[in-house]
Write a protein that holds these residues in place. Sequence first.
Motif, short mmCIF file in Angstrom:
data_model
loop_
_atom_site.label_atom_id
_atom_site.label_comp_id
_atom_site.label_asym_id
_atom_site.label_seq_id
_atom_site.Cartn_x
_atom_site.Cartn_y
_atom_site.Cartn_z
N VAL A 12 0.84 -1.20 0.00
CA VAL A 12 0.00 0.00 0.00
C VAL A 12 0.87 1.25 0.00
N SER A 13 1.91 1.24 0.79
CA SER A 13 2.82 2.38 0.84
C SER A 13 3.48 2.63 -0.51
N GLN A 16 0.96 4.16 -2.86
CA GLN A 16 0.77 5.57 -2.50
C GLN A 16 1.94 6.41 -3.01
N LYS A 17 3.14 5.90 -2.84
CA LYS A 17 4.33 6.62 -3.27
C LYS A 17 4.35 6.81 -4.79
N SER A 19 1.79 6.55 -6.94
CA SER A 19 0.64 7.30 -7.44
C SER A 19 0.64 8.75 -6.97
N GLU A 21 -0.66 9.69 -4.22
CA GLU A 21 -1.88 9.88 -3.44
C GLU A 21 -1.60 9.67 -1.96
N LYS A 22 -2.18 10.52 -1.14
CA LYS A 22 -2.05 10.36 0.31
C LYS A 22 -3.08 9.38 0.85
N SER A 23 -4.24 9.35 0.18
CA SER A 23 -5.32 8.47 0.59
C SER A 23 -5.05 7.05 0.11
N LYS A 24 -5.16 6.10 1.02
CA LYS A 24 -4.97 4.69 0.66
C LYS A 24 -6.04 4.26 -0.35
N LYS A 26 -7.75 6.08 -2.57
CA LYS A 26 -7.49 6.64 -3.90
C LYS A 26 -6.32 5.93 -4.56
N ALA A 27 -5.27 5.67 -3.80
CA ALA A 27 -4.09 5.02 -4.35
C ALA A 27 -4.42 3.62 -4.86
#
Length: 76
Positions: A12-13, A16-17, A19, A21-24, A26-27
């Motif tokens: 997930v991290s 996020q990195k 993409s 995106e800060k939101s899990k 959305k990522a």
Amino acid sequence: MRATLSIPDELVSEVQKISGEKSKTKAITIAMQEFIRQQRVKELIGLRGKIKIDYNWKKEEALELDLQDKREKSLE
């Protein structure tokens, strides 16, 4: 749709990195959309040479230009 999933934190991290995106949510949504897009592209590439398309773009362009001339003349 809400769902409870067990996804490794590192995965997930990374999503996020990549993409940005800060939101899990959305990522992960972006990652899923991209996966679907890539699979559809692979399917289309797999059809290469299997579908024969008889398309005369020069004829279509001439028809389009003719119709455009007629529209312009009717507006004068």
